[in-house]
Motif scaffolding. Structure first.
Motif, mmCIF file in Angstrom:
data_model
loop_
_atom_site.group_PDB
_atom_site.id
_atom_site.type_symbol
_atom_site.label_atom_id
_atom_site.label_comp_id
_atom_site.label_asym_id
_atom_site.label_seq_id
_atom_site.Cartn_x
_atom_site.Cartn_y
_atom_site.Cartn_z
ATOM 1 N N MET A 155 0.849 -1.184 0.000
ATOM 2 C CA MET A 155 0.000 0.000 0.000
ATOM 3 C C MET A 155 0.888 1.238 0.000
ATOM 4 S SD MET A 155 -2.569 -1.396 2.987
ATOM 5 C CE MET A 155 -3.572 0.095 2.973
ATOM 6 N N SER A 157 0.723 5.443 0.061
ATOM 7 C CA SER A 157 -0.244 6.489 0.389
ATOM 8 C C SER A 157 0.461 7.773 0.798
ATOM 9 C CB SER A 157 -1.155 6.012 1.525
ATOM 10 O OG SER A 157 -2.056 7.020 1.919
ATOM 11 N N ASP A 158 -0.230 8.883 0.571
ATOM 12 C CA ASP A 158 0.255 10.147 1.111
ATOM 13 C C ASP A 158 -0.087 10.223 2.595
ATOM 14 O OD1 ASP A 158 -2.405 11.364 1.537
ATOM 15 O OD2 ASP A 158 -2.498 11.447 -0.639
ATOM 16 N N ARG A 161 -4.093 10.521 3.651
ATOM 17 C CA ARG A 161 -4.869 9.290 3.475
ATOM 18 C C ARG A 161 -4.402 8.201 4.426
ATOM 19 N NH1 ARG A 161 -4.664 11.706 -1.550
ATOM 20 N NH2 ARG A 161 -6.612 11.746 -2.755
ATOM 21 N N LEU A 162 -3.118 8.183 4.733
ATOM 22 C CA LEU A 162 -2.605 7.173 5.652
ATOM 23 C C LEU A 162 -3.160 7.384 7.059
ATOM 24 C CD1 LEU A 162 -0.782 4.765 6.196
ATOM 25 C CD2 LEU A 162 1.086 6.362 6.616
ATOM 26 N N SER A 252 0.452 13.651 -3.238
ATOM 27 C CA SER A 252 -0.890 13.153 -2.954
ATOM 28 C C SER A 252 -1.146 11.919 -3.798
ATOM 29 C CB SER A 252 -1.948 14.228 -3.253
ATOM 30 O OG SER A 252 -1.937 14.579 -4.624
ATOM 31 N N THR A 254 -2.882 7.573 -3.671
ATOM 32 C CA THR A 254 -2.724 6.278 -3.012
ATOM 33 C C THR A 254 -2.908 5.170 -4.041
ATOM 34 O OG1 THR A 254 -3.558 4.859 -1.238
ATOM 35 C CG2 THR A 254 -5.170 6.219 -2.365
ATOM 36 N N THR A 256 -2.589 0.574 -4.290
ATOM 37 C CA THR A 256 -2.320 -0.701 -3.642
ATOM 38 C C THR A 256 -2.097 -1.760 -4.706
ATOM 39 O OG1 THR A 256 -3.689 -0.151 -1.728
ATOM 40 C CG2 THR A 256 -3.228 -2.477 -2.090
#
Length: 262
Positions: A155, A157-158, A161-162, A252, A254, A256
Motif C-alpha cells: 500500500m 499512500s500520502d 490518506r494514511l 498526494s 494512493t 495498492t
C-alpha cells in the motif's frame, strides 16, 4: 472574570504566539511573491526530555497556516498534557521559501521482479507526475517476510490518506505518559513523503495504542472477551513493513498492489 496563573498563561500563549508569528511572517512573504512553497525544519528542545523535530513541506494558498499548525500542534499537545509539566529550553525554525507551488500526484506503482519468493528483497518504484506534468520516480527496496504465503499487499499512500486509514489508536490524548506522547509526535506523517506499507493477511489487534500482529486466534478471543474499557480493537491484517519515500514536492495519491508469492 477568572484570571489565569503564570503557568496557565505560558501553556496557552506559547503555542498561540508561535503560530501567529509564523503565519504573519509567511503571509507577508506570500502577499509579495504570490503562490509559494515553504520547507520548514527545526526543533523544540524540552528540558530533560530531548527534543521534538519539525520537518515538512507546505504549498498553496493555505501554506502559511499549514506550516504554523505543524509547529503549534506539537507545542500545544505537550504543554497541555496532563502527565507532566513541560518546559521548553528553546525553539528553532528554519524556513526555505520557493516562489512556486510544488505538488506531485502518484500515478502508479510497479514492482521490479517477475516472481517473488518468501524472504526476497524486491524494488518497488513509485511513479508520480508534478504540477507541471513532468514525471518523477522514486524507488524503495522491500523485503517479503520469510513466512509469507499466498500473497501480500503493498500500500502506497500520502500522509493524509494514511492517517485516515491507519487503524492504530495514535491520538496523543489517549496516551498514558509523556514518553508515549513524544513517540507519537516523532512519528508524525509528512506532506513530502509517500508511505509504503507491506501488509499480510494475519490477524492482530490494537491494545492501548500499540499494534500487535500475527496473534493466534485463541489470544484474540481472550482479548475480545476483556476489552479493558474500549482499549482493544481487532485487526484483520498485519503490518510487516513500513517505509518512507521522500519527494521534493507536496505529494498526494494512493495505490495498492497485490504481489503473489511463489
Amino acid at each position: 472574570t477568572r484570571q489565569m496563573d503564570g503557568a496557565a498563561m505560558v501553556r496557552y500563549f506559547t503555542p498561540l504566539m508561535t503560530y501567529l508569528s509564523i503565519v504573519e511572517t509567511l503571509t507577508s512573504y506570500q502577499r509579495q511573491m504570490g503562490a509559494s512553497t515553504y520547507a520548514i525544519k527545526g526543533r523544540a528542545v524540552i528540558k530533560g526530555r530531548g527534543d521534538v523535530g519539525f520537518d515538512d513541506l507546505f504549498t498553496g494558498d493555505q501554506a502559511p497556516m499549514g506550516a504554523a499548525n505543524a509547529v503549534m500542534g506539537p507545542l500545544n499537545t505537550l504543554m497541555r498534557n496532563v502527565h507532566e509539566d513541560v518546559r521548553f529550553e528553546g525553539i528553532t525554525l528554519d524556513v526555505t521559501a520557493s516562489e512556486e507551488a510544488r505538488t506531485a500526484v502518484l500515478e502508479r506503482v510497479t514492482i521490479g521482479a517477475a516472481t517473488v519468493k518468501p524472504g526476497q528483497t524486491v524494488p518497488i518504484t513509485l511513479h508520480a507526475r508534478t504540477y507541471r506534468g513532468a514525471p518523477v520516480t522514486r524507488s524503495v527496496s522491500i523485503t517479503i517476510p520469510p513466512q509469507a504465503r499466498g500473497s501480500v499487499s503493498v500500500m502506497v499512500s500520502d500522509a493524509l490518506r494514511l492517517v485516515q486509514a491507519d487503524p492504530r489508536d495514535s491520538s496523543p490524548a489517549q496516551m498514558r505518559s509523556l514518553p508515549q506522547i513524544l513517540k507519537i509526535l516523532s512519528d508524525v506523517r509528512h506532506n513530502n513523503r509517500f508511505y509504503v506499507r507491506l501488509v499480510t493477511p494475519d490477524a492482530g489487534a490494537v491494545v492501548r495504542g500499540e499494534a500487535l500482529v500475527s496473534l493466534p486466534s485463541s489470544v484474540i478471543s481472550v482479548m475480545e472477551g476483556d476489552r479493558q474499557g474500549g482499549s482493544f480493537r481487532g485487526l484483520g491484517s498485519a503490518l510487516t513493513g513500513d517505509w518512507e519515500v521522500p519527494f521534493d514536492y507536496v505529494v498526494s495519491g494512493t495505490r495498492t498492489i497485490t504481489i503473489p508469492i511463489n
